[in-house]
Scaffold this motif. Structure first.
Motif, PDB file in Angstrom:
ATOM      1  N   GLY A 168      48.214  39.640  33.002  1.00 57.70           N
ATOM      2  CA  GLY A 168      48.701  39.480  31.641  1.00 57.70           C
ATOM      3  C   GLY A 168      47.563  39.406  30.631  1.00 57.70           C
ATOM      4  O   GLY A 168      47.632  40.001  29.547  1.00 57.70           O
ATOM      5  N   GLN A 169      46.501  38.709  30.984  1.00 58.52           N
ATOM      6  CA  GLN A 169      45.356  38.595  30.078  1.00 58.52           C
ATOM      7  C   GLN A 169      44.640  39.933  29.921  1.00 58.52           C
ATOM      8  O   GLN A 169      44.181  40.285  28.824  1.00 58.52           O
ATOM      9  CB  GLN A 169      44.387  37.528  30.595  1.00 58.52           C
ATOM     10  N   LEU A 170      44.553  40.692  31.025  1.00 57.99           N
ATOM     11  CA  LEU A 170      43.923  42.018  30.936  1.00 57.99           C
ATOM     12  C   LEU A 170      44.752  42.955  30.053  1.00 57.99           C
ATOM     13  O   LEU A 170      44.195  43.776  29.301  1.00 57.99           O
ATOM     14  CB  LEU A 170      43.766  42.616  32.341  1.00 57.99           C
ATOM     15  N   ARG A 171      46.076  42.843  30.141  1.00 52.49           N
ATOM     16  CA  ARG A 171      46.929  43.666  29.278  1.00 52.49           C
ATOM     17  C   ARG A 171      46.661  43.350  27.807  1.00 52.49           C
ATOM     18  O   ARG A 171      46.556  44.247  26.964  1.00 52.49           O
ATOM     19  CB  ARG A 171      48.403  43.412  29.623  1.00 52.49           C
ATOM     20  N   SER A 197      27.458  42.738  22.882  1.00 54.37           N
ATOM     21  CA  SER A 197      26.849  43.420  24.041  1.00 54.37           C
ATOM     22  C   SER A 197      26.931  42.584  25.315  1.00 54.37           C
ATOM     23  O   SER A 197      26.980  43.126  26.423  1.00 54.37           O
ATOM     24  CB  SER A 197      25.382  43.756  23.737  1.00 54.37           C
ATOM     25  N   GLU A 198      26.963  41.235  25.158  1.00 59.60           N
ATOM     26  CA  GLU A 198      27.007  40.372  26.342  1.00 59.60           C
ATOM     27  C   GLU A 198      28.319  40.517  27.107  1.00 59.60           C
ATOM     28  O   GLU A 198      28.404  40.164  28.284  1.00 59.60           O
ATOM     29  CB  GLU A 198      26.790  38.914  25.940  1.00 59.60           C
ATOM     30  N   LEU A 199      29.359  41.069  26.444  1.00 61.92           N
ATOM     31  CA  LEU A 199      30.645  41.237  27.117  1.00 61.92           C
ATOM     32  C   LEU A 199      30.575  42.266  28.238  1.00 61.92           C
ATOM     33  O   LEU A 199      31.393  42.240  29.160  1.00 61.92           O
ATOM     34  CB  LEU A 199      31.719  41.646  26.106  1.00 61.92           C
ATOM     35  N   GLN A 200      29.588  43.195  28.175  1.00 65.59           N
ATOM     36  CA  GLN A 200      29.488  44.216  29.223  1.00 65.59           C
ATOM     37  C   GLN A 200      29.236  43.562  30.579  1.00 65.59           C
ATOM     38  O   GLN A 200      29.806  43.973  31.600  1.00 65.59           O
ATOM     39  CB  GLN A 200      28.382  45.208  28.888  1.00 65.59           C
ATOM     40  N   GLU A 201      28.393  42.543  30.591  1.00 62.31           N
ATOM     41  CA  GLU A 201      28.104  41.855  31.849  1.00 62.31           C
ATOM     42  C   GLU A 201      29.351  41.156  32.394  1.00 62.31           C
ATOM     43  O   GLU A 201      29.604  41.169  33.603  1.00 62.31           O
ATOM     44  CB  GLU A 201      26.992  40.825  31.616  1.00 62.31           C
ATOM     45  N   ILE A 202      30.138  40.579  31.490  1.00 57.41           N
ATOM     46  CA  ILE A 202      31.368  39.902  31.906  1.00 57.41           C
ATOM     47  C   ILE A 202      32.371  40.916  32.452  1.00 57.41           C
ATOM     48  O   ILE A 202      33.018  40.691  33.474  1.00 57.41           O
ATOM     49  CB  ILE A 202      31.971  39.127  30.722  1.00 57.41           C
ATOM     50  N   VAL A 203      32.467  42.092  31.796  1.00 53.09           N
ATOM     51  CA  VAL A 203      33.382  43.142  32.256  1.00 53.09           C
ATOM     52  C   VAL A 203      32.964  43.634  33.636  1.00 53.09           C
ATOM     53  O   VAL A 203      33.812  43.838  34.527  1.00 53.09           O
ATOM     54  CB  VAL A 203      33.416  44.308  31.242  1.00 53.09           C
ATOM     55  N   ASN A 204      31.676  43.816  33.843  1.00 43.20           N
ATOM     56  CA  ASN A 204      31.183  44.262  35.161  1.00 43.20           C
ATOM     57  C   ASN A 204      31.515  43.239  36.241  1.00 43.20           C
ATOM     58  O   ASN A 204      31.906  43.596  37.361  1.00 43.20           O
ATOM     59  CB  ASN A 204      29.674  44.493  35.114  1.00 43.20           C
ATOM     60  N   ALA A 235      33.990  41.063  36.185  1.00 45.43           N
ATOM     61  CA  ALA A 235      35.435  41.100  36.410  1.00 45.43           C
ATOM     62  C   ALA A 235      35.818  42.308  37.260  1.00 45.43           C
ATOM     63  O   ALA A 235      36.683  42.217  38.139  1.00 45.43           O
ATOM     64  CB  ALA A 235      36.166  41.133  35.064  1.00 45.43           C
ATOM     65  N   PHE A 236      35.157  43.435  37.010  1.00 39.37           N
ATOM     66  CA  PHE A 236      35.459  44.651  37.762  1.00 39.37           C
ATOM     67  C   PHE A 236      35.156  44.463  39.246  1.00 39.37           C
ATOM     68  O   PHE A 236      35.938  44.877  40.119  1.00 39.37           O
ATOM     69  CB  PHE A 236      34.638  45.820  37.190  1.00 39.37           C
ATOM     70  N   LYS A 237      34.030  43.818  39.550  1.00 35.03           N
ATOM     71  CA  LYS A 237      33.664  43.580  40.962  1.00 35.03           C
ATOM     72  C   LYS A 237      34.695  42.673  41.629  1.00 35.03           C
ATOM     73  O   LYS A 237      35.060  42.884  42.795  1.00 35.03           O
ATOM     74  CB  LYS A 237      32.278  42.945  41.033  1.00 35.03           C
ATOM     75  N   ILE A 276      39.309  41.907  45.354  1.00 30.67           N
ATOM     76  CA  ILE A 276      40.701  41.492  45.556  1.00 30.67           C
ATOM     77  C   ILE A 276      41.545  42.672  46.020  1.00 30.67           C
ATOM     78  O   ILE A 276      42.346  42.565  46.959  1.00 30.67           O
ATOM     79  CB  ILE A 276      41.274  40.889  44.262  1.00 30.67           C
ATOM     80  N   LYS A 277      41.355  43.834  45.384  1.00 29.46           N
ATOM     81  CA  LYS A 277      42.133  45.016  45.749  1.00 29.46           C
ATOM     82  C   LYS A 277      41.859  45.432  47.189  1.00 29.46           C
ATOM     83  O   LYS A 277      42.773  45.765  47.952  1.00 29.46           O
ATOM     84  CB  LYS A 277      41.825  46.181  44.807  1.00 29.46           C
ATOM     85  N   ALA A 278      40.569  45.427  47.580  1.00 32.83           N
ATOM     86  CA  ALA A 278      40.214  45.814  48.949  1.00 32.83           C
ATOM     87  C   ALA A 278      40.862  44.878  49.964  1.00 32.83           C
ATOM     88  O   ALA A 278      41.395  45.322  50.988  1.00 32.83           O
ATOM     89  CB  ALA A 278      38.695  45.810  49.103  1.00 32.83           C
ATOM     90  N   THR A 279      40.817  43.583  49.676  1.00 30.79           N
ATOM     91  CA  THR A 279      41.402  42.594  50.595  1.00 30.79           C
ATOM     92  C   THR A 279      42.914  42.780  50.701  1.00 30.79           C
ATOM     93  O   THR A 279      43.485  42.777  51.796  1.00 30.79           O
ATOM     94  CB  THR A 279      41.093  41.163  50.108  1.00 30.79           C
ATOM     95  N   VAL A 280      43.572  42.974  49.560  1.00 30.80           N
ATOM     96  CA  VAL A 280      45.022  43.167  49.552  1.00 30.80           C
ATOM     97  C   VAL A 280      45.400  44.447  50.294  1.00 30.80           C
ATOM     98  O   VAL A 280      46.349  44.468  51.086  1.00 30.80           O
ATOM     99  CB  VAL A 280      45.557  43.193  48.106  1.00 30.80           C
ATOM    100  N   ASP A 281      44.644  45.531  50.051  1.00 25.99           N
ATOM    101  CA  ASP A 281      44.938  46.808  50.713  1.00 25.99           C
ATOM    102  C   ASP A 281      44.803  46.688  52.221  1.00 25.99           C
ATOM    103  O   ASP A 281      45.643  47.204  52.973  1.00 25.99           O
ATOM    104  CB  ASP A 281      43.996  47.895  50.187  1.00 25.99           C
ATOM    105  N   VAL A 282      43.750  46.009  52.683  1.00 25.72           N
ATOM    106  CA  VAL A 282      43.537  45.855  54.127  1.00 25.72           C
ATOM    107  C   VAL A 282      44.688  45.069  54.752  1.00 25.72           C
ATOM    108  O   VAL A 282      45.226  45.452  55.799  1.00 25.72           O
ATOM    109  CB  VAL A 282      42.187  45.150  54.403  1.00 25.72           C
ATOM    110  N   GLN A 283      45.075  43.977  54.107  1.00 21.35           N
ATOM    111  CA  GLN A 283      46.137  43.142  54.671  1.00 21.35           C
ATOM    112  C   GLN A 283      47.488  43.859  54.646  1.00 21.35           C
ATOM    113  O   GLN A 283      48.286  43.727  55.570  1.00 21.35           O
ATOM    114  CB  GLN A 283      46.214  41.817  53.909  1.00 21.35           C
ATOM    115  N   MET A 284      47.750  44.628  53.586  1.00 18.52           N
ATOM    116  CA  MET A 284      48.996  45.383  53.522  1.00 18.52           C
ATOM    117  C   MET A 284      49.024  46.478  54.584  1.00 18.52           C
ATOM    118  O   MET A 284      50.070  46.735  55.197  1.00 18.52           O
ATOM    119  CB  MET A 284      49.167  45.994  52.131  1.00 18.52           C
TER     120      MET A 284
END
Length: 380
Positions: free
Chosen positions: A329-332, A347-354, A356-358, A363-371
């Protein structure tokens, strides 16, 4: 003084205001509305603070006191005590004594001798015993223009019920509720909670005067006791509305639990503990969630930190789902304001975005493996 010479029992007479005394046992004087002293100035000041006394002072001071509805009085400790009409008595005493009015920060209108004369002798009706006035007082203050708060109603109903222990034809609480003009279920919950508080004081596990805040949210307790998680924690049987509440509702072996619960609701001034229930919604429900978990309850008992206890009480799968939904919801919302990103000043937000992306990738990799593992097990 022979009070029968002043006014007979069940008689209505004009009596000097000088002979009338406030009822210091008035149920209106709840823990957060109790005068500092049992003196006229203190009582008038408290009623001015909590019972809209200024409006009554203005009305009587402008038009005079009209003897239509008598005050109800009883002889107690050789004094003529007003059981019903303490607000009117306070207004009259403030108008008759400017020092009382100033102390209570009441502004009285200018009035002449004709108006002042109406403050001297007022109509009163004398009852033989306090219980003789209960039905009238209870109904008036449940439904009247100056209705009592919940704790005052509970105190009044509980005292009435207690007086029935030695009565020849005792009333049940449902009868008392009907006479008070209130719903039986509501009065039953309030009186049950009142008895819990009184038992806590007798057991010396909690004292209302030790609460952290002056305000007293009685509804926290009587609402909480409607939940099985609260009553089970106290070793209380589920309240049965077709039976009068027990005067010893809490199992004595749960005395420590009673201390914890009341401290969570009201804090402790002596131990400098703030209540964990800051507002009934949502905190009372959060305590309810904690009480469903032994580990969560233990954390709350040891730390009085509701957030930590709730984390412990909430299974990891529920916490994970909650965090993912909230993060999505927050990302939306961030995407909707993406055009607000300014490289030169943020400019400091780029580091925060990176970062968050990692985290999203992990999370996606873990969820995909378990599914994938789940789908494979289904195919077998």
């Amino acid at each position: 003084m022979n009070w029968d010479d002043v006014i007979g029992i069940r008689d209505t007479e004009l009596v000097s205001v000088d002979l009338l005394h406030f009822d210091t046992n008035n149920p209106r004087f709840t823990p957060d509305r109790r005068p500092g002293e049992d003196t006229d100035p203190a009582i008038i000041a408290e009623l001015a603070r909590t019972a809209d006394l200024s409006e009554l002072v203005q009305s009587i001071g402008t038009s005079g006191y009209i003897n239509i509805e008598p005050l109800v009085v009883v002889v107690r400790d050789d004094k003529l005590v007003v059981l019903e009409g303490n607000r009117r008595l306070a207004a009259l005493k403030a108008l008759r004594n400017s020092d009382y009015a100033r102390y209570a920060k009441l502004s009285a209108p200018e009035f002449g001798d004709e108006i002042r004369a109406t403050f001297e002798n007022i109509l009163v009706y004398r009852v033989e015993r306090e219980e003789d006035a209960r039905e009238l007082i209870g109904f008036k203050h449940i439904n009247g223009p100056q209705a009592w708060d919940a704790f005052a109603k509970a105190t009044f109903a509980a005292r009435w019920l207690d007086s029935q222990l030695e009565a020849e034809n005792p009333l049940k609480l449902i009868d008392i509720a009907n006479r008070m003009g209130d719903k039986h279920a509501t009065i039953h919950r309030m009186v049950t909670a009142y008895y819990v508080l009184m038992q806590a004081e007798r057991m010396d596990v909690f004292n209302l005067e030790d609460r952290y805040k002056r305000a007293f949210s009685f509804s926290h307790l009587y609402t909480g006791l409607s939940y099985p998680e609260f009553t089970e924690y106290l070793g209380m049987p589920k309240p049965q509305r077709d039976q009068d509440p027990s005067r010893e509702p809490v199992d004595t072996e749960h005395a420590d639990n009673l201390r914890f619960l009341l401290t969570w609701l009201y804090g402790s001034k002596e131990r400098d503990l703030q209540p964990v229930v800051r507002s009934q919604n949502p905190d009372l429900g959060r305590v309810r969630e904690v009480l469903r978990s032994k580990s969560g309850t233990k954390v709350l008992e040891q730390t009085s930190h509701l957030d930590d206890a709730l984390i412990t009480a909430t299974p990891k799968d529920r916490r994970f789902s909650k965090h993912i939904v909230e993060a999505n919801g927050q990302l939306r919302l961030a995407m909707e304001t993406l055009d607000g990103f300014e490289p030169e000043t943020q400019s400091e937000l780029q580091e925060i975005v990176n970062s968050a992306f990692k985290r999203v990738q992990l999370i996606k990799a873990t969820v995909d493996v378990q599914m994938s593992g789940l789908e494979a097990s289904k195919e077998k």
